[in-house]
Write a protein that holds these residues in place. Structure first.
Motif, PDB file in Angstrom:
ATOM      1  N   UNK A 105      -8.787   6.287  -1.033  1.00  0.00           N
ATOM      2  CA  UNK A 105      -9.564   6.501  -2.251  1.00  0.00           C
ATOM      3  C   UNK A 105     -10.480   7.711  -2.126  1.00  0.00           C
ATOM      4  N   UNK A 106     -10.990   7.962  -0.937  1.00  0.00           N
ATOM      5  CA  UNK A 106     -11.944   9.057  -0.739  1.00  0.00           C
ATOM      6  C   UNK A 106     -11.319  10.315  -0.144  1.00  0.00           C
ATOM      7  N   UNK A 107     -10.111  10.212   0.423  1.00  0.00           N
ATOM      8  CA  UNK A 107      -9.530  11.368   1.100  1.00  0.00           C
ATOM      9  C   UNK A 107      -8.186  11.822   0.531  1.00  0.00           C
ATOM     10  N   UNK A 108      -7.447  10.921  -0.097  1.00  0.00           N
ATOM     11  CA  UNK A 108      -6.106  11.285  -0.564  1.00  0.00           C
ATOM     12  C   UNK A 108      -6.186  12.304  -1.697  1.00  0.00           C
ATOM     13  N   UNK A 109      -5.206  13.191  -1.738  1.00  0.00           N
ATOM     14  CA  UNK A 109      -5.162  14.213  -2.777  1.00  0.00           C
ATOM     15  C   UNK A 109      -4.351  13.766  -3.989  1.00  0.00           C
ATOM     16  N   UNK A 110      -3.428  12.830  -3.779  1.00  0.00           N
ATOM     17  CA  UNK A 110      -2.588  12.347  -4.870  1.00  0.00           C
ATOM     18  C   UNK A 110      -2.563  10.817  -4.860  1.00  0.00           C
ATOM     19  N   UNK A 111      -2.539  10.255  -6.057  1.00  0.00           N
ATOM     20  CA  UNK A 111      -2.382   8.808  -6.244  1.00  0.00           C
ATOM     21  C   UNK A 111      -3.413   8.012  -5.446  1.00  0.00           C
ATOM     22  N   UNK A 112      -4.629   8.495  -5.380  1.00  0.00           N
ATOM     23  CA  UNK A 112      -5.625   7.826  -4.551  1.00  0.00           C
ATOM     24  C   UNK A 112      -5.947   6.428  -5.058  1.00  0.00           C
ATOM     25  N   UNK A 113      -6.053   6.260  -6.380  1.00  0.00           N
ATOM     26  CA  UNK A 113      -6.380   4.941  -6.920  1.00  0.00           C
ATOM     27  C   UNK A 113      -5.220   3.972  -6.735  1.00  0.00           C
ATOM     28  N   UNK A 114      -4.007   4.457  -6.899  1.00  0.00           N
ATOM     29  CA  UNK A 114      -2.838   3.601  -6.720  1.00  0.00           C
ATOM     30  C   UNK A 114      -2.704   3.156  -5.267  1.00  0.00           C
ATOM     31  N   UNK A 115      -2.921   4.074  -4.337  1.00  0.00           N
ATOM     32  CA  UNK A 115      -2.840   3.723  -2.919  1.00  0.00           C
ATOM     33  C   UNK A 115      -3.934   2.733  -2.533  1.00  0.00           C
ATOM     34  N   UNK A 116      -5.145   2.976  -3.026  1.00  0.00           N
ATOM     35  CA  UNK A 116      -6.254   2.079  -2.701  1.00  0.00           C
ATOM     36  C   UNK A 116      -6.006   0.681  -3.255  1.00  0.00           C
ATOM     37  N   UNK A 117      -5.544   0.615  -4.498  1.00  0.00           N
ATOM     38  CA  UNK A 117      -5.272  -0.694  -5.093  1.00  0.00           C
ATOM     39  C   UNK A 117      -4.124  -1.391  -4.371  1.00  0.00           C
ATOM     40  N   UNK A 118      -3.102  -0.642  -3.979  1.00  0.00           N
ATOM     41  CA  UNK A 118      -1.972  -1.239  -3.273  1.00  0.00           C
ATOM     42  C   UNK A 118      -2.388  -1.861  -1.951  1.00  0.00           C
ATOM     43  N   UNK A 119      -3.240  -1.169  -1.209  1.00  0.00           N
ATOM     44  CA  UNK A 119      -3.720  -1.715   0.070  1.00  0.00           C
ATOM     45  C   UNK A 119      -4.546  -2.977  -0.153  1.00  0.00           C
ATOM     46  N   UNK A 120      -5.441  -2.928  -1.141  1.00  0.00           N
ATOM     47  CA  UNK A 120      -6.269  -4.102  -1.433  1.00  0.00           C
ATOM     48  C   UNK A 120      -5.412  -5.262  -1.932  1.00  0.00           C
ATOM     49  N   UNK A 121      -4.452  -4.973  -2.793  1.00  0.00           N
ATOM     50  CA  UNK A 121      -3.615  -6.029  -3.357  1.00  0.00           C
ATOM     51  C   UNK A 121      -2.777  -6.698  -2.277  1.00  0.00           C
ATOM     52  N   UNK A 122      -2.274  -5.907  -1.326  1.00  0.00           N
ATOM     53  CA  UNK A 122      -1.503  -6.523  -0.245  1.00  0.00           C
ATOM     54  C   UNK A 122      -2.373  -7.498   0.548  1.00  0.00           C
ATOM     55  N   UNK A 123      -3.603  -7.085   0.871  1.00  0.00           N
ATOM     56  CA  UNK A 123      -4.490  -7.952   1.649  1.00  0.00           C
ATOM     57  C   UNK A 123      -4.780  -9.252   0.900  1.00  0.00           C
ATOM     58  N   UNK A 124      -5.041  -9.150  -0.401  1.00  0.00           N
ATOM     59  CA  UNK A 124      -5.327 -10.348  -1.195  1.00  0.00           C
ATOM     60  C   UNK A 124      -4.082 -11.229  -1.302  1.00  0.00           C
ATOM     61  N   UNK A 125      -2.924 -10.614  -1.527  1.00  0.00           N
ATOM     62  CA  UNK A 125      -1.684 -11.383  -1.645  1.00  0.00           C
ATOM     63  C   UNK A 125      -1.362 -12.104  -0.344  1.00  0.00           C
ATOM     64  N   UNK A 126      -1.537 -11.426   0.764  1.00  0.00           N
ATOM     65  CA  UNK A 126      -1.299 -12.032   2.074  1.00  0.00           C
ATOM     66  C   UNK A 126      -2.205 -13.243   2.285  1.00  0.00           C
ATOM     67  N   UNK A 127      -3.466 -13.090   1.931  1.00  0.00           N
ATOM     68  CA  UNK A 127      -4.435 -14.175   2.083  1.00  0.00           C
ATOM     69  C   UNK A 127      -4.141 -15.307   1.101  1.00  0.00           C
ATOM     70  N   UNK A 128      -3.717 -14.949  -0.108  1.00  0.00           N
ATOM     71  CA  UNK A 128      -3.368 -15.956  -1.114  1.00  0.00           C
ATOM     72  C   UNK A 128      -2.220 -16.844  -0.633  1.00  0.00           C
ATOM     73  N   UNK A 129      -1.189 -16.225  -0.088  1.00  0.00           N
ATOM     74  CA  UNK A 129      -0.044 -16.994   0.408  1.00  0.00           C
ATOM     75  C   UNK A 129      -0.472 -17.895   1.560  1.00  0.00           C
ATOM     76  N   UNK A 130      -1.300 -17.359   2.449  1.00  0.00           N
ATOM     77  CA  UNK A 130      -1.757 -18.135   3.610  1.00  0.00           C
ATOM     78  C   UNK A 130      -2.556 -19.360   3.168  1.00  0.00           C
ATOM     79  N   UNK A 131      -3.546 -19.144   2.313  1.00  0.00           N
ATOM     80  CA  UNK A 131      -4.380 -20.261   1.866  1.00  0.00           C
ATOM     81  C   UNK A 131      -3.620 -21.201   0.935  1.00  0.00           C
ATOM     82  N   UNK A 132      -2.713 -20.634   0.136  1.00  0.00           N
ATOM     83  CA  UNK A 132      -1.954 -21.477  -0.780  1.00  0.00           C
ATOM     84  C   UNK A 132      -1.069 -22.471  -0.052  1.00  0.00           C
TER      85      UNK A 132
END
Length: 307
Positions: free
Chosen positions: A201-228
């Motif tokens: 989000x702070x260093x990427x030159x292209x698609x910074x918001x998409x990359x940041x959201x993708x990383x965050x979404x993976x972490x949440x999805x991984x945790x969701x599956x684990x707790x679910x």
């Protein structure tokens, strides 16, 4: 060794009766694998131009164990009372602590537990765990360093969180030890991915918001599956009873279905860890921003001085 001892005791129908010893065993089962995973990450991500210092590393570890835990606990409690409201929130929390209570065997109670454990928990925890590292994300010179420091904050979070699970492991400390052993992997990789998102989000030159959201979404999805999967056995009626009756007998021990799912999920997260660290290892650190970062020693040869 700790888990092997637990398997041997369970296979022989024996039980550790000392609460102090149980606490010690669970702590060992949580600390050693988590620190070993962190050491493995350092080894896989180490680069000739490595810039991470012990000060940054220690700050990341302690921030997850203090700031991350404190913020997560406060926000989760606040969201639970906002979403569930009033006495229902208290009842839902009691059902999480003791799911076998008479008032907890309904679909309404299960829905509340699922919302709290599998939705609110992952979103809050994955967001706040690496905030201590995010505060100085501008000083981080590469994605590998960002992932490692984020992973350290997640490991710190997991180590402190383990203390809250010790009291529930008196009669089945082996299951708690297995869960907490894998929790270091879950929290470490999740926080590493979120911090990697902060870096993009702070260093990427292209698609910074998409990359940041993708990383965050993976972490949440991984945790969701684990707790679910952890709350599947709490489903009321024949569904939950059927899930709880599924066991894998491997001769010397019987693994419940939910624990088997946790083991499979831990293996998958470990594969993600190897994939991400393998990709990040190939990327060299970037130059520090002007006015930021730590000053690097000059590699230029000294100029000759005439007599």
């Amino acid at each position: 060794f700790v888990l092997g001892t637990g398997f041997a005791l369970q296979a022989n129908g024996q039980e550790v009766t000392s609460p102090a010893l149980i606490s010690f065993l669970i702590i060992l089962a949580a600390i050693f694998p988590a620190l070993a995973l962190l050491a493995l990450a350092v080894r896989r991500l180490h680069h000739p131009d490595w810039t991470t210092t012990w000060r940054r590393f220690t700050l990341a570890l302690t921030s997850g164990a203090t700031l991350g835990i404190g913020l997560a606990l406060s926000l989760e409690l606040a969201l639970v009372f906002l979403v569930v409201r009033g006495t229902n929130a208290t009842s839902a929390l009691q059902c999480i602590e003791n799911p076998n209570s008479p008032d907890c065997g309904t679909f309404a109670a299960f829905d509340l537990i699922f919302i709290i454990v599998a939705i609110i928990g992952p979103i809050v925890e994955e967001t706040v765990k690496p905030l201590g590292v995010a505060l100085y994300i501008g000083r981080i010179r590469g994605p590998a360093e960002a992932f490692l420091l984020g992973m350290a904050s997640g490991i710190g979070f997991a180590l402190v969180e383990t203390v809250g699970y010790i009291g529930s492991g008196y009669h089945d400390w082996l299951a708690v030890a297995i869960e907490r052993t894998s929790a270091g992997l879950l929290h470490g990789v999740g926080a590493g991915m979120v911090t990697l998102g902060w870096y993009y989000l702070t260093h990427a030159k292209k698609h910074r918001f998409l990359k940041a959201f993708g990383c965050w979404f993976y972490a949440v999805l991984q945790h969701f599956v684990w707790n679910g999967t952890a709350v599947l056995g709490l489903l009321p009626g024949p569904v939950g009873a059927t899930i709880n009756s599924w066991n894998l007998n491997i001769g010397f021990i019987t693994l419940p279905f939910v624990e088997l799912l946790n083991i499979i999920e831990a293996i998958l997260i470990l594969l993600v860890f190897f994939y991400i660290t393998g990709r990040l290892r190939k990327k060299s650190p970037s130059s520090p921003p002007d006015g930021g970062g730590e000053r690097q020693p000059s590699r230029q040869a000294p100029m000759p001085v005439r007599a």
